[in-house]
Design a protein around this motif. Structure first.
Motif, PDB file in Angstrom:
ATOM      1  N   PHE A 154       0.836  -1.193   0.000  1.00 36.22           N
ATOM      2  CA  PHE A 154       0.000   0.000   0.000  1.00 36.22           C
ATOM      3  C   PHE A 154       0.885   1.263   0.000  1.00 36.22           C
ATOM      4  O   PHE A 154       0.961   1.964   0.992  1.00 36.22           O
ATOM      5  N   VAL A 155       1.596   1.495  -1.084  1.00 36.40           N
ATOM      6  CA  VAL A 155       2.363   2.730  -1.246  1.00 36.40           C
ATOM      7  C   VAL A 155       1.416   3.791  -1.783  1.00 36.40           C
ATOM      8  O   VAL A 155       0.870   3.638  -2.878  1.00 36.40           O
ATOM      9  N   PRO A 156       1.168   4.845  -1.044  1.00 38.93           N
ATOM     10  CA  PRO A 156       0.161   5.815  -1.477  1.00 38.93           C
ATOM     11  C   PRO A 156       0.644   6.625  -2.666  1.00 38.93           C
ATOM     12  O   PRO A 156       1.811   6.947  -2.779  1.00 38.93           O
ATOM     13  N   GLU A 157      -0.291   6.957  -3.544  1.00 38.40           N
ATOM     14  CA  GLU A 157       0.029   7.853  -4.652  1.00 38.40           C
ATOM     15  C   GLU A 157      -0.053   9.281  -4.137  1.00 38.40           C
ATOM     16  O   GLU A 157      -1.057   9.681  -3.532  1.00 38.40           O
ATOM     17  N   LEU A 158       1.000  10.062  -4.375  1.00 41.34           N
ATOM     18  CA  LEU A 158       1.088  11.408  -3.827  1.00 41.34           C
ATOM     19  C   LEU A 158       0.568  12.434  -4.822  1.00 41.34           C
ATOM     20  O   LEU A 158       0.820  12.340  -6.023  1.00 41.34           O
ATOM     21  N   VAL A 159      -0.147  13.390  -4.296  1.00 45.34           N
ATOM     22  CA  VAL A 159      -0.677  14.502  -5.088  1.00 45.34           C
ATOM     23  C   VAL A 159       0.008  15.775  -4.608  1.00 45.34           C
ATOM     24  O   VAL A 159       0.014  16.064  -3.410  1.00 45.34           O
ATOM     25  N   GLN A 160       0.564  16.529  -5.536  1.00 40.51           N
ATOM     26  CA  GLN A 160       1.331  17.718  -5.183  1.00 40.51           C
ATOM     27  C   GLN A 160       0.436  18.950  -5.117  1.00 40.51           C
ATOM     28  O   GLN A 160      -0.448  19.143  -5.957  1.00 40.51           O
ATOM     29  N   ASP A 161       0.691  19.759  -4.110  1.00 40.37           N
ATOM     30  CA  ASP A 161       0.067  21.077  -4.046  1.00 40.37           C
ATOM     31  C   ASP A 161       0.754  22.019  -5.026  1.00 40.37           C
ATOM     32  O   ASP A 161       1.808  21.699  -5.578  1.00 40.37           O
ATOM     33  N   ALA A 162       0.158  23.169  -5.220  1.00 39.98           N
ATOM     34  CA  ALA A 162       0.813  24.200  -6.039  1.00 39.98           C
ATOM     35  C   ALA A 162       2.117  24.610  -5.369  1.00 39.98           C
ATOM     36  O   ALA A 162       2.163  24.766  -4.141  1.00 39.98           O
TER      37      ALA A 162
END
Length: 598
Positions: A467-475
């Protein structure tokens, strides 16, 4: 505004010579045969000493004319000769510098033997040639307010050999038309430095008709920034001996031989290469990260060097799409890094912008979009020494705009980009579990089962891998760290390269958080000592050497008051701005023919 006539300034200078006053001229102070005995008189030698003695109050500044000193001596030796016409005709050189002269009136014609007239650094906007003595050989008009040569080329002094018009607002095609052999048949030396001449071919075509021209000074003009300078000038003017205060060698003339005949190769464009190398002195951003911070968000730091340049340039075709898009839009802010998905969506638009870039950069439209925009290097993660290896070449056809840009220089800045990454909302992110061993259900309180402990650990590791989380980048959050002005005037005055190690000073990071951490560490250390005193730990047990050393170093480097700052080295960036020039006629063929064929 009242005008200041040249004749008024000259009359004032002549009156200051005191040709009829002591110790010059006639007077009771002169010792003659008829002088009464006992009179206070001086012989001729004593009077001459009063004129030349360094500490004499009768010694005067005679730098405005070398004839001034000789004229005063004549006023002592033979004062009977000093009538008005003799005085005017005696002067052959006049140097009136920085006297606010604005008008050259016809009274200058009284100096009928005048050969050299220097009027540097005045306020002259027009020179009526009919007011110049015909005997004039040298005329220097540097740093005045001349904006046209129409009035200077009528009734010219026929014997003029040296003409200096540098540092004036000259450069139009009309001015070029007045720099021909028909107007200046005897001209040997011409100084047009620091003017606004841009059309190299037109100017060279005009001055090539000067039959006696041997010395030419053009440095400081926009045309000297072109790729073809000085090669085109050397080959167009075979009789020239000295160009821009440098002697033209035989090897130089041979290397540019034939360049003037290939009109297809002659382009009034400048090519400038900007290179950004290594950068050091940036403090480690992890110093500001709390060790007890949660796992998310993940913080990444990147660093970018930005600088300014003209926006109407044709950049290298090998540039990435992001840089080309930035130049096309003429933005004033650095472009933000987009995520992968947005890059895919913008790929088609970027390719369209690239095509537009190549179509827009024509000689007609370049002059209409002469603006300054910012350009960025690639983004690098932090390290003690970051090598950007950034090189871009800009081709500019508006040479006048480029000269003004070089005279102003540009600002180089360092920016830090902070990006926070979070787990995607759709992912089932497991919470980080403690690594403590699992206790047995029955019996043996406080004892861990080694088998179950190991199994639990393995399951935890497998679960993390699974369960390696997919990362979402902020601005990205951008912060300006420092900025420095880069002077480029030397490129206008003849230099080919500006190579500098930019010192942007020391970055004093706000270390209030770091101070709080040290205070907390000290507090925890005291609490542990107190607990150790009442528990099983001996009171006098020494702290671990490594830990004590680290705490001591942190206490030495960081003061615990609110205004403290971490001592760091200066931030430096390697920068090179090079003005490209053709080194030979063959090089011009190799560089331009492929471009023209395409």
């Amino acid at each position: 505004m009242s005008s200041n006539k040249l004749s008024a300034v000259l009359e004032k200078q002549i009156r200051r010579l005191c040709l009829n006053d002591f110790p010059c001229g006639y007077g009771t102070w002169r010792k003659t045969k008829d002088s009464p005995e006992g009179a206070e008189t001086e012989d001729t030698d004593a009077l001459l000493d009063l004129l030349n003695c360094p500490h004499s109050p009768w010694r005067q500044d005679k730098s405005w004319s070398p004839q001034a000193a000789a004229l005063r001596q004549l006023a002592v030796l033979t004062p009977e000769r000093l009538h008005t016409d003799f005085i005017y005709n005696y002067f052959t050189t006049l140097r009136i510098v920085d006297k606010d002269v604005s008008v050259i009136d016809n009274s200058l014609l009284k100096f009928s033997k005048l050969e050299e007239l220097v009027l540097t650094d005045n306020k002259i906007s027009e020179i009526p040639a009919e007011n110049l003595p015909s005997s004039l050989k040298i005329l220097e008009l540097r740093a005045n307010r001349l904006s046209a040569l129409n009035s200077l080329t009528n009734c010219l002094p026929p014997r003029l050999e040296y003409l200096s018009l540098g540092s004036n607002r000259l450069g139009s095609l009309d001015d070029i038309c007045h720099l021909t052999g028909r107007h200046w048949p005897q001209l040997v030396s011409l100084d047009l430095s620091n003017c606004d001449f841009e059309d190299q071919q037109a100017l060279l075509s005009a001055v090539s008709t000067l039959p006696c021209l041997r010395t030419l000074v053009l440095e400081g003009n926009p045309l000297t920034l072109a790729l073809s300078y000085p090669g085109l000038t050397v080959d167009t003017l075979p009789q020239l001996v000295c160009l821009d205060t440098s002697w033209i060698s035989v090897e130089e003339r041979q290397s540019f031989s034939g360049l003037a005949k290939n009109s297809d190769l002659i382009v009034d464009r400048a090519s400038t290469t900007v290179s950004v190398g290594r950068m050091s002195g940036i403090p480690n951003p992890l110093m500001r990260v709390d060790e007890n911070a949660p796992d998310f968000p993940v913080v990444n730091y990147g660093y970018v060097v930005t600088y300014e340049f003209l926006s109407h340039q044709t950049v290298n075709l090998n540039l990435d799409r992001e840089s080309k898009s930035e130049a096309a839009h003429v933005t004033e802010d650095c472009l933000n890094d987009a995520d992968l998905q947005s890059n895919k969506n913008c790929e088609n638009d970027s390719s369209k912008l690239d095509t537009q870039d190549l179509m827009v950069y024509t000689e007609e439209t370049c002059r209409d979009i002469a603006h300054v925009s910012r350009h960025s290097t690639s983004k690098l993660s932090w390290s003690e020494c970051m090598d950007f290896s950034h090189t871009q070449t800009y081709t500019v056809s508006d040479l006048g705009c480029l000269k003004r840009f070089f005279n102003k220089g540009f600002y180089l800045t360092i920016e830090e980009e902070k990006v926070l990454s979070w787990p995607a909302a759709s992912e089932d992110v497991p919470q980080a579990k403690s690594s403590r061993p699992v206790k047995e259900k029955k019996g043996g309180k406080g004892k861990a089962s080694p088998i179950k402990s190991g199994a639990t650990k393995n399951k935890s590791v497998d679960k993390k891998k699974k369960f390696v989380p997919e990362l979402v980048q902020d601005a990205p959050i951008r912060r300006l760290l420092s900025s420095v002005h880069i002077p480029l005037q030397s490129l206008v005055t003849g230099a080919q390269k500006v190579d500098v190690l930019c010192d942007l000073g020391t970055l004093h990071i706000e270390s209030e958080d770091l101070g709080k951490k040290i205070k907390e560490d000290k507090k925890k250390e005291k609490e542990s000592k107190q607990k150790g005193g009442s528990g099983t730990k001996p009171k006098n047990m020494a702290a671990p050497k490594g830990k004590g050393k680290r705490v001591q170093e942190r206490e030495m480097d960081v003061h615990t008051d609110d205004s403290m700052a971490v001592r760091l080295e200066s931030m430096t960036v390697e920068l090179t701005v090079a003005l490209e020039k053709w080194q030979s006629a063959s090089e011009a063929h190799q560089l331009l023919l492929p471009h023209q064929n395409s």
